[in-house]
Scaffold this active site. Sequence first.
Site, PDB file in Angstrom:
ATOM      1  N   LYS A 172       0.817  -1.214   0.000  1.00  0.00           N
ATOM      2  CA  LYS A 172       0.000   0.000   0.000  1.00  0.00           C
ATOM      3  C   LYS A 172       0.855   1.271   0.000  1.00  0.00           C
ATOM      4  CE  LYS A 172      -4.204  -2.107   1.594  1.00  0.00           C
ATOM      5  NZ  LYS A 172      -3.750  -3.519   1.538  1.00  0.00           N
TER       6      LYS A 172
HETATM    7  C1  LIG Z   1      -4.298  -4.583   0.819  1.00  0.00           C
HETATM    8  C2  LIG Z   1      -3.470  -5.802   0.667  1.00  0.00           C
HETATM    9  C3  LIG Z   1      -3.789  -6.794  -0.281  1.00  0.00           C
HETATM   10  C4  LIG Z   1      -5.022  -6.744  -1.166  1.00  0.00           C
HETATM   11  O1  LIG Z   1      -4.951  -5.751  -2.166  1.00  0.00           O
HETATM   12  P1  LIG Z   1      -6.301  -5.240  -2.865  1.00  0.00           P
HETATM   13  O2  LIG Z   1      -5.899  -4.088  -3.706  1.00  0.00           O
HETATM   14  O3  LIG Z   1      -7.221  -4.854  -1.758  1.00  0.00           O
HETATM   15  O4  LIG Z   1      -6.831  -6.372  -3.665  1.00  0.00           O
HETATM   16  C5  LIG Z   1      -2.944  -7.891  -0.381  1.00  0.00           C
HETATM   17  N1  LIG Z   1      -1.867  -8.021   0.426  1.00  0.00           N
HETATM   18  C6  LIG Z   1      -1.537  -7.082   1.336  1.00  0.00           C
HETATM   19  C7  LIG Z   1      -0.339  -7.300   2.204  1.00  0.00           C
HETATM   20  C8  LIG Z   1      -2.322  -5.944   1.492  1.00  0.00           C
HETATM   21  O5  LIG Z   1      -1.987  -5.022   2.421  1.00  0.00           O
END
Ligand SMILES: *Cc1c(COP(=O)(O)O)cnc(C)c1O
Length: 494
Positions: free
Chosen positions: A108
């Site tokens: 993120k």
């Molecule tokens: C948020 C997240 C995801 C999922 O990503 P999306 O865009 O919500 O599909 C997968 N792995 C981690 C570690 C995350 O923080």
Amino acid sequence: MNYQSTRNHRQSVSSTQAVLQGLAPDGGLYILKDLPGLHFDWQSVLSLDTFGMAEKILSALLPDFARMPELVRRAYTGKFSTDELTPLAAVGQDYVLELFRGPTSAFKDVALSMLPQLITAAREQEGITDEIVILTATSGDTGKAALEGFHDVEGTKIIVFYPDDGVSAVQKAQMVTQEGKNVCVCAVRGNFDDAQTGVKNAFSACENQGLLAGKGVRLSSANSINIGRLAPQVVYYFKAYADLVRRGVIAVGDKVDYVVPTGNFGDILAGYFAKAMGLPVGTLVCASNANNVLTDFLHTGRYDRRRPFYKTVSPSMDILVSSNLERLLYLLSGCNDEEVAGYMEQLKTEGFYQVSDQLLDRLKGEFWAGFCDDAGTKQTIGQVWQNHGYLCDTHTAVAWNVAQQYRAAVSPSHPLVVLSTASPYKFPVAVLTALGQTPPEDEFDAMERLRELTGVEIPKNLAGLRSKQAIHTDVIDRDDILPYVLDKVSRKNW
Ligand SMILES: *Cc1c(COP(=O)(O)O)cnc(C)c1O
């Protein structure tokens, strides 16, 4: 006015307005009117470095932003452990795209480093003098990444609410030690739903009752329905492709398949955007954990959230309503806003919808889907370590497992790129268990033990956490979120 709502094409705004608003007033998501119609010169970006690629791709997706090169530089310079931001590792016969080299060790960071720059630039360009206050409820990763992104960004403040009994010790330590003169972190008694409901209620009370009128502030959110969070994720699909070309694995024009650990469908949708912009993406493989609503959907065309919710060892994918799927439905239905609005209404009122046969055919042409439960996740972490000496986190392991299912089922002729979304040190207890160890109770001890066992370095931001002072100690009830927010915004200095 190049953006429009997925539920009503007449609801149209500029890309700067879309970033400022987040959600469209009709509840739809903003999307670029004609993605393939961009005629993006995708081949020309392959020779650029990551920053150059980001400038070109973001300028194409968000055409109203005047100073994109400067925004990209400010977002990323010195924040990641490498200037290429998202390195590509060769593991066995596959490739792992490491998206966790940022300031909080989760993928993120890629988007939440950029979003504050986009929001402040949009605010300036739109001539808004109000201060932007970001309100976020987090189940762990988003809160810290948002705090890192927004701290000390001029013209913004951020309040993060996390569930008192819903985040790991490491995640909590990451948040309550956050420095910055515009940040506030507060625990909410209860679980993630309590925190999220409280924040949603506070949002609508402020809007509907005009509680912030004349106070010089406006609320915004940092979650992944904002197009400003999605667009930066398109870049690493190009980056991985360019790396494979540079290494001689593929020639320009050859296809590559991407395997994506999926929750809210943001990450994998960015891959579809890359494809729509011309990048030769083969199949996008959607990997889920035991909360496999998307696996079922991509197999049957029926999205049904009326099912048990499982807490898994890959918590960032524990989601039953994947908001960003709405954008995909819009694109694959031929931009049919009425059809999309109908599905979303049915999901809200009845808890499910079934897409048309035509739409299902199109989905199957672009995506492959599989899932992996906790036992499979742990087994995969052990196998990848044993066979390849590569240590992966629980979310990445779900994707790796599904990648092997895909290979067995389809025998793909293209290279496979598995997206890796977190450092194994964010989930040290689960990872240690997967390696056959009995983890110590304390998560920081577990981190140390994992390092001793594997020799893999602990990311600096996590290693330094234990000795840091907690700055944020507020704990409140869910129903006190609104008064808490109102009190905070009435104070000039935090
Ligand atoms: C948020 C997240 C995801 C999922 O990503 P999306 O865009 O919500 O599909 C997968 N792995 C981690 C570690 C995350 O923080």
